[in-house]
Design a protein around this motif. Structure first.
Motif, PDB file in Angstrom:
ATOM      1  N   GLY A 103       0.854  -1.399   0.033  1.00 17.92           N
ATOM      2  CA  GLY A 103       0.128   0.081   0.045  1.00 17.92           C
ATOM      3  C   GLY A 103       1.016   1.055  -0.111  1.00 17.92           C
ATOM      4  N   LEU A 104       0.062   2.428   0.402  1.00 21.03           N
ATOM      5  CA  LEU A 104       0.819   3.609   0.310  1.00 21.03           C
ATOM      6  C   LEU A 104       0.975   3.982   1.727  1.00 21.03           C
ATOM      7  N   VAL A 105       2.182   4.435   2.087  1.00 26.54           N
ATOM      8  CA  VAL A 105       2.446   4.853   3.519  1.00 26.54           C
ATOM      9  C   VAL A 105       3.522   6.299   3.363  1.00 26.54           C
ATOM     10  N   GLN A 106       3.317   6.802   4.344  1.00 25.79           N
ATOM     11  CA  GLN A 106       4.376   8.044   4.529  1.00 25.79           C
ATOM     12  C   GLN A 106       5.614   7.478   5.307  1.00 25.79           C
ATOM     13  N   ALA A 107       6.803   8.211   4.963  1.00 23.01           N
ATOM     14  CA  ALA A 107       7.971   8.091   5.355  1.00 23.01           C
ATOM     15  C   ALA A 107       8.058   7.977   6.778  1.00 23.01           C
ATOM     16  N   GLY A 108       8.498   7.054   7.283  1.00 25.69           N
ATOM     17  CA  GLY A 108       8.657   6.855   8.715  1.00 25.69           C
ATOM     18  C   GLY A 108       7.731   5.999   9.332  1.00 25.69           C
ATOM     19  N   GLY A 109       6.629   5.480   8.406  1.00 23.76           N
ATOM     20  CA  GLY A 109       5.612   4.785   8.661  1.00 23.76           C
ATOM     21  C   GLY A 109       6.051   3.368   8.726  1.00 23.76           C
ATOM     22  N   SER A 110       4.942   2.245   8.998  1.00 24.63           N
ATOM     23  CA  SER A 110       5.028   0.893   8.940  1.00 24.63           C
ATOM     24  C   SER A 110       4.076   0.140   7.908  1.00 24.63           C
ATOM     25  N   LEU A 111       4.397  -0.785   7.483  1.00 25.02           N
ATOM     26  CA  LEU A 111       3.707  -1.863   6.736  1.00 25.02           C
ATOM     27  C   LEU A 111       4.073  -3.298   7.080  1.00 25.02           C
ATOM     28  N   THR A 112       2.973  -4.156   7.013  1.00 27.03           N
ATOM     29  CA  THR A 112       3.420  -5.500   7.358  1.00 27.03           C
ATOM     30  C   THR A 112       2.923  -6.397   5.835  1.00 27.03           C
ATOM     31  N   LEU A 113       3.704  -6.922   5.276  1.00 23.88           N
ATOM     32  CA  LEU A 113       3.586  -7.849   4.214  1.00 23.88           C
ATOM     33  C   LEU A 113       3.330  -9.261   4.457  1.00 23.88           C
ATOM     34  N   SER A 114       2.197 -10.031   3.865  1.00 20.71           N
ATOM     35  CA  SER A 114       2.063 -11.581   4.122  1.00 20.71           C
ATOM     36  C   SER A 114       2.398 -12.051   2.828  1.00 20.71           C
ATOM     37  N   CYS A 115       2.642 -13.469   3.026  1.00 21.61           N
ATOM     38  CA  CYS A 115       3.057 -14.426   1.854  1.00 21.61           C
ATOM     39  C   CYS A 115       2.140 -15.629   2.301  1.00 21.61           C
ATOM     40  N   ALA A 116       1.183 -15.879   1.687  1.00 17.84           N
ATOM     41  CA  ALA A 116       0.491 -17.240   2.033  1.00 17.84           C
ATOM     42  C   ALA A 116       0.905 -18.344   0.984  1.00 17.84           C
ATOM     43  N   ALA A 117       1.525 -19.474   1.464  1.00 19.36           N
ATOM     44  CA  ALA A 117       2.133 -20.549   0.683  1.00 19.36           C
ATOM     45  C   ALA A 117       1.377 -21.755   0.890  1.00 19.36           C
ATOM     46  N   SER A 118       1.260 -22.284  -0.238  1.00 14.91           N
ATOM     47  CA  SER A 118       0.243 -23.569  -0.438  1.00 14.91           C
ATOM     48  C   SER A 118       0.849 -24.444  -1.444  1.00 14.91           C
ATOM     49  N   GLY A 119       0.546 -25.820  -1.476  1.00 20.09           N
ATOM     50  CA  GLY A 119       0.895 -26.753  -2.580  1.00 20.09           C
ATOM     51  C   GLY A 119       1.946 -27.746  -2.213  1.00 20.09           C
ATOM     52  N   ARG A 120       2.516 -27.526  -1.102  1.00 19.35           N
ATOM     53  CA  ARG A 120       3.245 -28.619  -0.463  1.00 19.35           C
ATOM     54  C   ARG A 120       3.515 -28.137   1.054  1.00 19.35           C
ATOM     55  N   THR A 121       4.591 -29.174   1.658  1.00 25.85           N
ATOM     56  CA  THR A 121       5.082 -28.840   2.746  1.00 25.85           C
ATOM     57  C   THR A 121       6.404 -27.980   2.824  1.00 25.85           C
ATOM     58  N   PHE A 122       6.558 -26.966   3.656  1.00 27.50           N
ATOM     59  CA  PHE A 122       7.767 -26.195   3.182  1.00 27.50           C
ATOM     60  C   PHE A 122       8.874 -26.145   4.093  1.00 27.50           C
ATOM     61  N   ASN A 123       8.819 -27.454   4.844  1.00 30.29           N
ATOM     62  CA  ASN A 123       9.721 -27.551   5.973  1.00 30.29           C
ATOM     63  C   ASN A 123      10.875 -27.489   5.428  1.00 30.29           C
ATOM     64  N   ASN A 124      11.529 -27.961   4.169  1.00 30.82           N
ATOM     65  CA  ASN A 124      12.777 -27.963   3.731  1.00 30.82           C
ATOM     66  C   ASN A 124      12.992 -26.760   2.829  1.00 30.82           C
ATOM     67  N   TYR A 125      12.291 -25.687   2.935  1.00 28.41           N
ATOM     68  CA  TYR A 125      12.366 -24.411   1.906  1.00 28.41           C
ATOM     69  C   TYR A 125      12.918 -23.324   2.976  1.00 28.41           C
ATOM     70  N   ALA A 126      13.679 -22.588   1.940  1.00 26.69           N
ATOM     71  CA  ALA A 126      13.861 -20.963   2.501  1.00 26.69           C
ATOM     72  C   ALA A 126      12.998 -20.094   1.806  1.00 26.69           C
ATOM     73  N   MET A 127      12.454 -19.155   2.460  1.00 29.31           N
ATOM     74  CA  MET A 127      11.490 -18.450   2.209  1.00 29.31           C
ATOM     75  C   MET A 127      12.123 -16.989   1.898  1.00 29.31           C
ATOM     76  N   ALA A 128      11.705 -16.398   0.901  1.00 35.10           N
ATOM     77  CA  ALA A 128      12.619 -14.901   0.899  1.00 35.10           C
ATOM     78  C   ALA A 128      11.750 -13.892   0.496  1.00 35.10           C
ATOM     79  N   TRP A 129      11.755 -12.535   0.726  1.00 34.17           N
ATOM     80  CA  TRP A 129      11.475 -11.246   0.163  1.00 34.17           C
ATOM     81  C   TRP A 129      12.295 -10.741  -0.634  1.00 34.17           C
ATOM     82  N   PHE A 130      12.121 -10.286  -1.927  1.00 29.80           N
ATOM     83  CA  PHE A 130      12.868  -9.361  -2.887  1.00 29.80           C
ATOM     84  C   PHE A 130      11.958  -8.364  -3.234  1.00 29.80           C
ATOM     85  N   ARG A 131      12.356  -7.371  -3.882  1.00 28.89           N
ATOM     86  CA  ARG A 131      11.708  -6.110  -4.142  1.00 28.89           C
ATOM     87  C   ARG A 131      12.379  -5.722  -5.570  1.00 28.89           C
ATOM     88  N   GLN A 132      11.724  -4.842  -6.126  1.00 23.38           N
ATOM     89  CA  GLN A 132      12.089  -4.441  -7.648  1.00 23.38           C
ATOM     90  C   GLN A 132      11.269  -3.128  -7.826  1.00 23.38           C
TER      91      GLN A 132
END
Length: 123
Positions: free
Chosen positions: A10-39
């Motif tokens: 979303g849109l936020v002013q400088a100094g503010g906060s946001l929380t992003l969520s990533c809902a994962a499905s399709g398998r068990t992720f016990n042997n996975y690394a999860m990451a956030w990237f940005r562009q």
């Protein structure tokens, strides 16, 4: 089939906060690394943060250390990115990604990607 669905941008002013969520499905992720990237427009996709699903070990880009926190909720199969003290230079599309085995890498060598969520920080 693995699916990663981001939300929370979303849109936020400088100094503010946001929380992003990533809902994962399709398998068990016990042997996975999860990451956030940005562009950002006109720039390459860059690593932000990652977490090893089982052990909870984390890694961060220098530009976000001390401001962003990655976490996961095993019961909800969801990864979060808490972003505090946001700056205009944090403006970008943020992507969730997954890879196996569960080794944190900062390159884009991840097998699965979400569709991205826009974060805009105004000055």
């Amino acid at each position: 089939q693995v699916q990663l669905v981001e939300s929370g941008g979303g849109l936020v002013q400088a100094g503010g906060s946001l929380t992003l969520s990533c809902a994962a499905s399709g398998r068990t992720f016990n042997n996975y690394a999860m990451a956030w990237f940005r562009q950002a427009p006109g720039k390459e996709r860059e690593f932000v943060a990652a977490i090893v699903w089982m052990r909870g070990r984390t890694g961060y880009a220098d530009s976000v250390k001390g401001r962003f926190t990655i976490s996961r909720d095993n019961a909800k199969n969801t990864v979060y990115l808490q972003m505090n003290s946001l700056k205009p230079e944090d403006t970008a599309v943020y992507y969730c990604a997954a890879r196996a085995p569960a080794v944190i890498v900062t390159s884009t060598a991840y097998s699965y990607w979400g569709q991205g969520t826009q974060v805009t920080v105004s000055s």
